[in-house]
Design an enzyme around this catalytic site. Sequence first.
Site, mmCIF file in Angstrom:
data_model
loop_
_atom_site.group_PDB
_atom_site.id
_atom_site.type_symbol
_atom_site.label_atom_id
_atom_site.label_comp_id
_atom_site.label_asym_id
_atom_site.label_seq_id
_atom_site.Cartn_x
_atom_site.Cartn_y
_atom_site.Cartn_z
ATOM 1 C CB SER A 235 47.234 47.326 34.008
ATOM 2 O OG SER A 235 47.140 46.684 33.688
ATOM 3 C CG HIS A 300 46.565 48.322 37.676
ATOM 4 N ND1 HIS A 300 48.069 48.142 38.068
ATOM 5 C CD2 HIS A 300 46.293 47.036 37.256
ATOM 6 C CE1 HIS A 300 48.502 47.499 37.344
ATOM 7 N NE2 HIS A 300 47.529 46.289 37.322
#
Length: 361
Positions: A235, A300
């Site tokens: 991610s 993230h």
Amino acid sequence: LLSQFDPDNTGYISTEKFRSLLQRHGSELDPHKLEVLLALADSNSEGRICYQDFVNLMSNKRSNSFRQAILQGNRRLCSKALLEETGLSLSQRLIRHVAYETLPREIDRKWYYDSYTCCPPPWFMITITIVAFFLYNGVVLDRFVLQVSHPLYLKNALLYHPQLRAQAWRYLTYIFMHAGIEHLGLNVVLQLLVGVPLEMVHGAARISFVYVAGVLAGSLAVSVADMRAPVVGSSGGVYALVSAHLANIVMNWSGMKCQFKLLRMAVALICMSFEFGRAVWLRFHPSAYPPCPHPSFMAHLGGVMVGITLGVIILRNYEQRLQDQTLWWIFLSIYVIFVLFAIFWNIFAYSLLDLKLPPPP
């Protein structure tokens, strides 16, 4: 051929001689390149053309001087837009589609459409997807993905674990592992749909830099802000690419001619928000292997920060060299400072804070 117009070897020829040369041999050139050359001749206020500029264009090298000449020129490119051309083959339509998906200026689209040869192909994003996600998970682990409740989830040499942070390769190799099929699926879809077109336009070197920078920033962000948690998934790299692309669309909204751009942005943001929300929920959900918590979601955020800083600068400039951009150096310096800070944090902070870390797997 130009040397006969420059007998004194000054490296320049007059715009009059240059225009006569174009009129004589213009039919041999690609029409879009001829447009750029004419724009360069018309916009030049010094009355002369640099030979190296001509060589750069004909050899498909990205040149800052051409962009500046066109931006400062007073000639409007009056031919029809690339989108209006008909009779294109399937591959030509694909290249045109990629140009309109990623580039905000018509002259850049025409430049890319003429110069793209698919050599080399977008190998980086395809390779990292096949090797990292399918080859390793499917062949080596004998599973396409490991759930966080699987007994082998923590017992591998790839994921980042706070007790094993001295094994430096884990700060990058954690992208090979995913916590659930939905985690793997969303990352693969975003990576291929966004990463491949970006690599086709900006090249493997630039896109791989953004991707790897996002991956590294993700694991380092976890080691600083969520010190007890492991990390899995790509991610960080995926969010760096997607956030850079979305930010580039927003900043060049009027120039972007991609179809359904508002709907596409909404879908991308919904997918990213769903995956991020899932990561936050999983992080605070009771772990299957206490006292080791579930994977952190900070990777993230690290990827997003890389995307809207370094990534935006890279994707915003198609022809200009990055070393000519002041913001590039500013953001690169901030990134390097963060990496150095995180390294020292990992060396000293864990012992100084006397944290109770989960046992090694």
